[in-house]
Design an enzyme around this catalytic site. Structure first.
Site, PDB file in Angstrom:
ATOM      1  N   HIS A 157       0.504  -1.165  -0.079  1.00  0.00           N
ATOM      2  CA  HIS A 157      -0.014  -0.045   0.033  1.00  0.00           C
ATOM      3  C   HIS A 157       0.826   1.238  -0.132  1.00  0.00           C
ATOM      4  O   HIS A 157       0.174   2.333  -0.311  1.00  0.00           O
ATOM      5  CB  HIS A 157      -1.001   0.083   1.223  1.00  0.00           C
ATOM      6  CG  HIS A 157      -2.014  -1.103   1.094  1.00  0.00           C
ATOM      7  ND1 HIS A 157      -3.383  -0.637   0.875  1.00  0.00           N
ATOM      8  CD2 HIS A 157      -2.030  -2.352   1.254  1.00  0.00           C
ATOM      9  CE1 HIS A 157      -4.061  -1.652   0.453  1.00  0.00           C
ATOM     10  NE2 HIS A 157      -3.252  -2.969   0.966  1.00  0.00           N
ATOM     11  N   ASP A 365       3.457   9.378  -0.803  1.00  0.00           N
ATOM     12  CA  ASP A 365       2.269   8.819  -0.422  1.00  0.00           C
ATOM     13  C   ASP A 365       2.094   7.617  -1.438  1.00  0.00           C
ATOM     14  O   ASP A 365       2.025   7.747  -2.591  1.00  0.00           O
ATOM     15  CB  ASP A 365       0.775   9.393  -0.579  1.00  0.00           C
ATOM     16  CG  ASP A 365       0.004   9.250   0.849  1.00  0.00           C
ATOM     17  OD1 ASP A 365       0.050   8.001   1.136  1.00  0.00           O
ATOM     18  OD2 ASP A 365      -0.420  10.073   1.135  1.00  0.00           O
TER      19      ASP A 365
END
Ligand code: GDG
Length: 476
Positions: A157, A365
């Site tokens: 992720h 991110d």
């Protein structure tokens, strides 16, 4: 039909419709498990005296969950240690915050071994296993050691770091080799995929093929980019739900004719909150006419607060927000409303909808689901403007946002000015393709693409250099 067994560090499916303070990962996995019958296994979040491996099984929010408690040493060395003090900062390009401690390595290996032994009896021969995130990279290797032949996929992720950063990790080869025990390894973006390929070829002396095959350490796996999406339709409807509307009305009232910018983040140094506050301060300095006409609502949910780096960022944010408010506030205007609490998801949707600008400026991110939530919650006739960091994985999918460099105060300040002044026509023409992307590349597409790719893998033992016909070429 084969079942899907999802394994992740924490297991926290949403307990109530519309509510719950769960992260992006939890929303995505709960949606996946409702579709395929299966089990979600992981840590309960609780600690107990000594690891017993005793599994608690429950039905939560339409999902079967199986959890185990960790012992205190595991929590410190595996979770707070290797996962959150070593891999998280390193993979977010913060080697200055990365701890390289042997006890953390040992705790990480131990918990992965314990997880494998504990979950093994729950898995039937034709189940597919889907392992999530950086906490559990060695899990497939441990399951293989126990004789498991099932297809096992892994999804990361967070970003995969550049090769030169990764090689600062003492056991980097072992970590990457462990990934080759999976049948499929998925990344959020092409960027992460390319960084992984670069390591495979240049550091591990392996090779990658055009069809997503990777080979190294005498092993082979498949690799691909699977950008995660939102439960988009659901989220868009949440903005129109009674709670969403009530929160929207409450925000509208509190605007008092001003424009609102909103940020919603876990309180994490990777999210660029300090830089965001400073860029907003720059905007207030550069645009004195705009003072008192705008404010920033920053919702920052406390996270990992046992780790010092998180205590530090929290203290710094308190100080910076306080300083900016002290310097610029007037008797009836505060430039930053800084809130350290969580809201229900439907309330968040209403808040996003009331904001003229969604400010999403992480320094690094994997994807960033807040950017997509902001888009999904907008009013099609009067949408707001998304300001998005070029270092969020989402930027590759959402190019119609105002894409900024979060390290540059001037850049972000300029985007705020542009966003506040943007005509309704331009806002609609930018938002329409953003919304199209968010709705089509949603969590169902992500899940289905990943599971289909996992089903399509065939698990070879080690590559056979003589008979193997699959073309494998070196990456450039
Ligand atoms: C990791 C990767 C990747 C936040 N405050 C509240 C609340 N949230 C929710 C948001 C959003 C989620 O938390 C945060 O998701 P992100 O994607 O922004 O970030 P991470 O938690 O760091 O997640 C990330 C993600 O995994 C999925 O792959 O995108 O890159 O770092 O959904 O809305 N939710 C509620 N109340 C809050 O106050 N209900």
């Amino acid at each position: 039909m084969s079942r899907l067994i999802v394994i992740s560090n924490r297991v926290n499916p949403p307990v109530e419709e519309g509510g719950g303070a769960v992260g992006g990962l939890a929303m995505a996995l709960a949606a996946a498990l409702r579709e395929y019958s299966g089990v979600w296994f992981g840590w309960s979040g609780q600690t107990a005296e000594g690891y017993t491996g005793q599994i608690a099984i429950q039905r939560v929010g339409g999902v079967t969950v199986a959890t185990v408690d960790l012992d205190e040493q595991d929590r410190q060395e595996y979770y707070n240690g290797y996962a959150n003090k070593t891999l998280w900062p390193l993979f977010h390009y913060r080697i200055d915050l990365t701890a390289y401690e042997r006890s953390f390595d040992e705790g990480y290996a131990r918990v992965n071994r314990r997880f494998a032994e504990t979950v093994r009896p729950l898995i039937e021969p034709d189940d597919f296993v889907w392992v999530h995130d950086y906490h559990l990279i060695p899990l497939a290797r441990e399951l293989r050691k126990l004789g498991m032949k099932n297809r096992i996929g892994f999804f990361l992720h967070i970003p995969w770091p550049a090769r030169r950063l990764l090689t600062t990790l003492p056991k980097h080869r072992e970590l990457v080799e462990a990934l080759f025990a999976y049948d499929l390894v998925g990344f959020q973006t092409e960027d992460s995929l390319t960084a992984f390929e670069d390591y495979v070829v240049k550091e591990a002396g392996g090779a990658v093929g055009a069809e997503g095959a990777a080979e190294a350490f005498g092993l082979r796996t498949r690799i691909g980019a699977f950008p995660i999406g939102l439960d988009a339709d659901h989220f868009a409807r949440a903005a129109q739900s009674p709670e969403g509307r009530a929160q929207f009305a409450r925000m509208q009232e509190s605007l008092a004719g001003r424009q609102m910018m909103v940020g919603v983040d876990r309180l994490d140094y990777s999210k660029g909150l300090e830089e965001r506050f400073l860029a907003y301060e720059q905007f207030l300095i550069d645009n004195p006419d705009e003072r008192e006409k705008v404010f920033l609502l920053q919702i920052a949910t406390p996270s990992r607060d046992e780790v010092e780096a998180y205590q530090d960022i929290r203290a710094r944010l308190d100080a910076v927000a306080g300083r900016i408010n002290g310097a610029f506030a007037t008797v009836d205007w505060v430039p930053i409303r800084y809130v350290n609490r969580t809201y229900r998801r439907d309330e968040l949707a209403g808040i996003y909808r009331a904001a003229r600008i969604g400010l999403v400026t992480p320094l690094r991110d994997g994807m960033n689901l807040v950017a997509k939530e902001y888009v999904a919650a907008q009013d099609p006739d009067d949408p707001g403007v998304l300001i998005l960091s070029k270092f969020a994985g989402a930027a590759a999918q959402l190019p119609e946002a105002l894409v900024v460099n979060p390290f540059s105060r001037e850049d972000v300040s300029e985007a705020i000015r542009k966003g506040l002044a943007m005509s309704r026509e331009e806002r609609i023409s930018r938002w329409t393709p953003l919304m199209h992307n968010v709705m089509t590349q949603d969590v169902a597409a992500w899940r289905d693409d990943f599971v289909a790719a996992l089903r399509a893998t065939e698990r070879p033992a080690a590559p056979d250099p003589v008979n193997d016909q699959t073309p494998i070429a070196s990456a450039s």
